[in-house]
Design a protein around this motif. Structure first.
Motif, short mmCIF file in Angstrom:
data_model
loop_
_atom_site.label_atom_id
_atom_site.label_comp_id
_atom_site.label_asym_id
_atom_site.label_seq_id
_atom_site.Cartn_x
_atom_site.Cartn_y
_atom_site.Cartn_z
N LYS A 1 6.00 6.64 -2.69
CA LYS A 1 6.42 5.37 -2.07
C LYS A 1 6.04 5.35 -0.60
O LYS A 1 5.55 4.32 -0.10
N VAL A 2 6.25 6.45 0.09
CA VAL A 2 5.87 6.53 1.50
C VAL A 2 4.35 6.39 1.64
O VAL A 2 3.86 5.69 2.54
N VAL B 1 3.41 2.65 1.13
CA VAL B 1 3.77 1.83 2.29
C VAL B 1 2.83 2.12 3.46
O VAL B 1 2.36 1.20 4.15
N SER B 2 2.51 3.39 3.66
CA SER B 2 1.60 3.77 4.76
C SER B 2 0.21 3.16 4.56
O SER B 2 -0.40 2.65 5.50
N MET C 1 10.11 -3.19 2.65
CA MET C 1 10.38 -2.40 1.44
C MET C 1 11.83 -2.59 1.06
O MET C 1 12.72 -2.41 1.89
N ASP D 1 14.53 5.67 -2.52
CA ASP D 1 13.91 4.61 -1.73
C ASP D 1 14.03 4.85 -0.22
O ASP D 1 13.31 4.23 0.56
N SER E 1 10.86 5.55 2.15
CA SER E 1 9.94 4.41 2.26
C SER E 1 10.61 3.24 2.98
O SER E 1 9.94 2.45 3.65
N GLN F 1 10.02 4.11 6.48
CA GLN F 1 8.60 4.08 6.83
C GLN F 1 8.08 2.66 6.99
O GLN F 1 7.18 2.40 7.79
N ALA F 2 8.67 1.71 6.26
CA ALA F 2 8.21 0.33 6.28
C ALA F 2 8.53 -0.33 7.62
O ALA F 2 9.38 0.14 8.38
#
Length: 886
Positions: free
Chosen positions: A592-593, A596-597, A608, A615, A618, A621-622
């Motif tokens: 997921k990370v 998003v990256s 996200m 979750d 991420s 990270q979003a």
């Protein structure tokens, strides 16, 4: 993935005895407690520093210090007040510290049952060490990551970790059919159990292989610590504005100082003039206005079921062009639901099921009676699949409790993961009936008859094919298929091993975790607004695609990628393909990370959404992390920028609309402030360039910037919503606040500056014995004439800016068409500013503080006429703009 024997050998543990207390103590000292490491929270001072750590704030502080040094104490105090106000607003709104890791700690099980020295002991989960043998039973949380050594019908609910809504069957002897078992997604590791997941059925035993930060939950905690703390587009824009204004202030001071030297002016006079220009270059109230407008937007969004944890997230959400959403609980209802059935040779939707039809009634009775779950309107317990069957029965008034009392269970053959079947023996009007439910393949091999249209007939190969076709059709829609069969028996003493023989097949049901009813419409609105929706889930590929297709997220299986495929491609390849992908299935938290990256690297502003522990990385990270308020874990909420209190995906759409309007209004406020400040610079710069006296004193400029400008700017920040905002495409992340508006700022800055300078010149000519147009600035003027002229300039500067505030409401629509009453806050700000300015000039004690002169009727008429210039020019230009658009 090692065998259980190999695992036990490597961990040096006897499977019958477990670890000794001495060995456990030694390992506890070596590996540390079985808990997650916390991240040190920011102190109040650190949070305050984070608020003032901004280029524009530093410029303001510098201006305040210089003002204090040269004796302008009032100016210095006012600027410091602005800085403090901005910090207080930010700290109050963001006072909730990051609780993500703390929440992760609290998810750990308080107690664990272990085998040590050949005895079972219940110990605090913090004392579990690698090599401990852990006993599992239904209802117990897993204290650490385990390699299962024994299992009996063991099912573990892992949705918070993997995103999969159905409990996973666990088998100690599971051997994966893959060349590299280590690459298996977490949800497919059936011989493993993971920290903080829940046993829902059966029992088992496992050896601890990872504790604390080495567990899968611990890895997520590490990802949370490593996630970048990025800035929003607005923060980047404001930092850019601050940098430009700081450079402009310094540049102006240097230029003016040089001009003063060439003109032979006094050093102190030059210094004060330079300070006046520096003050004019910086809109002191801007940062406070932005913070207040964002804070007011936060309060409005609470009414839309959205809680904002970080102020800049309000604006950033409005620039989002991709929403990455978890499936389970976000797009779907997070509860298994029967949606289709097959009986009498026909498939139909659940709402066509009726107990008036013989086969329908037998099908439902079999599914409700052969069931260990409980369900009432107020509570439910048991396996989600079995609960879904009870809900289906309840919809046609087949109550589980009443049926159990009427048809008492007298024997049973429990579910077994090898047979994939469960059977019960129930009393039926003095006789008995066997009910069996389970996997359709296994059920058909033990069925010899079929119940069709009220009759029992021998099952043929054609019947079997029709049933399998119906089951396949349901599977193609990603439905989980269960079959039901029965057999009447005269005696309750039938041997258990003979219960699942010569059954009469009655029907199938298909179930799924269904989409939320309102989500499809919300996704359609997002599409029109230029916002893509991407589904990221731990569920299987077919299930994910079925939901995505139904919601309008994906139209082809080519738009779906699995976690295994993600592992096989490089970051560069993912970046090149990601624009064409809409669904990511069977993914891990690390995936997921990575997703998003990759999206952000393509220049997207990414939101996200999610609710599970998996979750959290991420979400952090979003650009904007959105957590579910009801079903969301504390971990997800702690990592998110905003929380949906109703768990409704549709609330995100309202938040996007609110964010877009807030950004638009903030832009209006900043353009207003900058064009007004440029007007001050124009007036001062031209006067000094021509060697004239200073038309405005520093306190005049500071007053206008902090009071006269600030209230209208704040009111523009609360301008009513534009209903057409969701028909526009998201703005580019790289788009400057000044995009297409540099000319606008320069034009109205010039108009305000020239009008102010004109008032100063007119005042000097009126109150000095001077005739003729030239020279523009008379010589031999008195201090009283200078003060009179400065007062006229001060009045025009204030009133022209107040009038100009109405121009910002629309680029094309006339203010007379929009109506002054559509933003009464702006009208009140205008009237308040006018009254204040009149009081400053007309009330003697206040006038002495500001060093201004009383004005007569003629003076006020001159001020009024020149102050209307910005609106007159704006209305003329808007006529031309509308004609071009039409």
């Amino acid at each position: 993935m090692k065998t259980k024997e190999k695992t036990l050998e490597e961990l040096r543990v006897n499977p019958q005895q477990g670890l000794s207390d001495e060995e456990a103590a030694k390992r506890l000292a070596e590996h540390g407690p079985n808990r997650l490491a916390g991240k040190k929270q920011k102190s109040l001072l650190q949070r305050i520093f984070a608020q003032i750590n901004d280029v524009l704030v530093y410029v303001l502080i510098g201006a305040a210090l210089i003002s204090g040094i040269v004796g302008e104490i009032a100016d210095a105090l006012i600027i410091f007040l602005v800085v403090v106000l901005n910090a207080v607003v930010g700290v109050v709104q963001e006072s909730k510290a990051e609780h993500a890791l703390e929440a992760l700690k609290q998810m750990s099980t308080p107690r664990a049952v272990v085998r040590r020295g050949g005895e079972l002991k219940e110990i605090p989960s913090e004392d579990v060490v690698p090599g401990d043998l852990i006993i599992l039973d239904a209802g117990r949380y897993i204290p650490c990551d385990l390699r299962l050594t024994e299992s009996a019908n063991l099912q573990i609910e892992e949705s918070a970790l993997t995103g999969e809504s159905v409990p996973v069957d666990k088998q100690a002897d599971f051997a994966p059919e893959t060349a590299n078992p280590a690459d298996l997604p977490l949800g497919d590791q059936k011989n493993m159990a993971f920290m903080s997941t829940l046993v829902t059925y059966g029992r088992g035993e496992g050896v601890a292989v990872a504790t604390g930060m080495d567990s899968q939950i611990g890895k997520i905690a590490t990802l949370l610590e490593q996630a970048d703390e990025d800035t929003t587009p607005l923060q980047k824009n404001l930092a850019q504005v601050g940098k430009y204004l700081g450079i402009a202030a310094i540049g102006i001071c240097v230029i003016m100082f040089g001009i003063g030297l060439l003109q032979g002016r006094e050093l102190l006079e030059m210094f004060m003039t330079a300070i006046s220009l520096a003050v004019a270059a910086i809109p002191e109230g801007m940062i406070a206005i932005v913070s207040i407008v964002l804070a007011i937007g936060v309060q409005r969004m609470i009414k839309q079921n959205v809680i904002i944890r970080k102020l800049p997230a309000v604006e950033a959400l409005g620039s989002v062009n991709i929403i990455c959403s978890d499936k389970t609980g976000t797009l779907t209802q997070n509860k298994m639901t029967v949606t289709e059935f097959y009986a009498d040779g026909q498939s139909a939707k659940l709402d066509q099921l009726s107990t008036a039809t013989d086969s329908h009634r037998i099908l439902l009775e079999a599914l409700v009676l052969c069931n260990d779950a409980t369900y009432t309107a107020g509570s439910k317990t048991g396996d989600p699949t079995e609960i879904a069957l009870l809900v289906a029965g309840d919809q046609v008034n087949l109550d589980k409790k009443s049926l159990d009392e009427e048809h008492r269970r007298v024997n049973e053959l429990p579910f077994d993961s090898d047979r994939k079947l469960m059977s019960t023996l129930n009393m039926y009007n003095g006789e008995f009936r066997i009910h069996t439910k389970g996997a359709i393949d296994n059920l058909l091999t033990i069925s010899t008859g079929i119940h069709r249209n009220g009759n029992v007939e021998p099952m043929t190969d054609a019947d079997r094919k029709a049933i399998m076709d119906a089951a396949q059709s349901m599977s193609d829609k990603a439905l989980r298929v269960l079959g039901a069969a029965y057999r009447p028996v005269p005696d309750r003493h039938i041997p258990v091993d003979e219960m699942e023989q010569e059954l009469i097949f009655v029907g199938l049901v298909g179930m799924i975790d269904p989409p939320r009813t309102e989500v499809a419409d919300s996704i359609a609105v997002c599409k029109k607004a230029g916002v893509k929706t991407v589904m990221i889930t731990g569920d299987h590929k077919d299930t994910a695609y079925a939901i995505a297709s139904e919601l309008g997220i994906a139209s082809s299986k080519d738009e779906v990628m699995s976690g295994v495929e993600l592992d096989q491609i490089s970051e560069q390849e993912l970046s090149s393909r990601i624009d064409n992908l809409r669904v990511f299935a069977r993914v891990s938290p690390e995936h997921k990370v990575k997703i998003v990256s990759a999206l952000r690297q393509r220049g997207n502003i990414v939101s996200m959404t999610g609710d599970g522990v998996n979750d959290a990385p991420s979400l952090k990270q979003a650009d904007i992390g959105v957590a579910m308020g009801i079903t969301g874990t504390d971990v997800a909420k702690g990592a998110a920028d905003m929380v949906l209190t109703d768990d409704n995906f549709s609330s995100i759409v309202k938040a996007v609309e609110e964010g877009r309007n807030i950004y638009r209004n903030i832009k209006k406020s900043i353009l207003f402030l900058l064009s007004c400040n440029l007007g001050e610079i124009v007036a001062l710069f031209l006067a000094i360039l021509f060697g004239w006296a200073t038309p405005l004193r520093p306190i005049h400029i500071l007053w206008v910037n902090l009071v006269t400008d600030t209230l209208p700017a704040l009111s523009l920040g609360m301008d009513p919503k534009d209903p057409a905002v969701m028909k526009e495409k998201p703005r580019s992340a790289k788009e400057s606040l000044f995009h297409g508006k540099i000319g606008y700022i320069m034009l109205y800055g010039a108009i305000i500056g020239i009008a102010t300078l004109a008032a100063f010149i007119i005042g000097m000519k009126m109150y000095t014995d001077h005739t003729g147009f030239f020279p523009l600035m008379p010589e031999g003027y008195s201090e009283d004439a200078l003060r009179h002229a400065q007062t006229l300039a001060f009045g025009v500067l204030s009133f022209s800016q107040l009038v100009h505030s109405f121009n910002l409401r629309s680029d094309t629509e006339s203010i007379f068409k929009l109506g002054f009453g559509s933003n009464m806050k702006l009208v009140y700000s205008f009237l308040f500013g006018v009254v204040l300015q009149v009081c400053i000039i007309s009330i003697a004690p206040i006038a002495r503080i500001f060093n201004v002169h009383a004005l007569g009727i003629t003076d006020w008429l001159i001020v009024a006429g020149l102050s209307l210039l910005p609106m007159i020019v704006a209305e003329i230009l808007k006529v031309f703009k509308r004609s071009r658009l039409n």
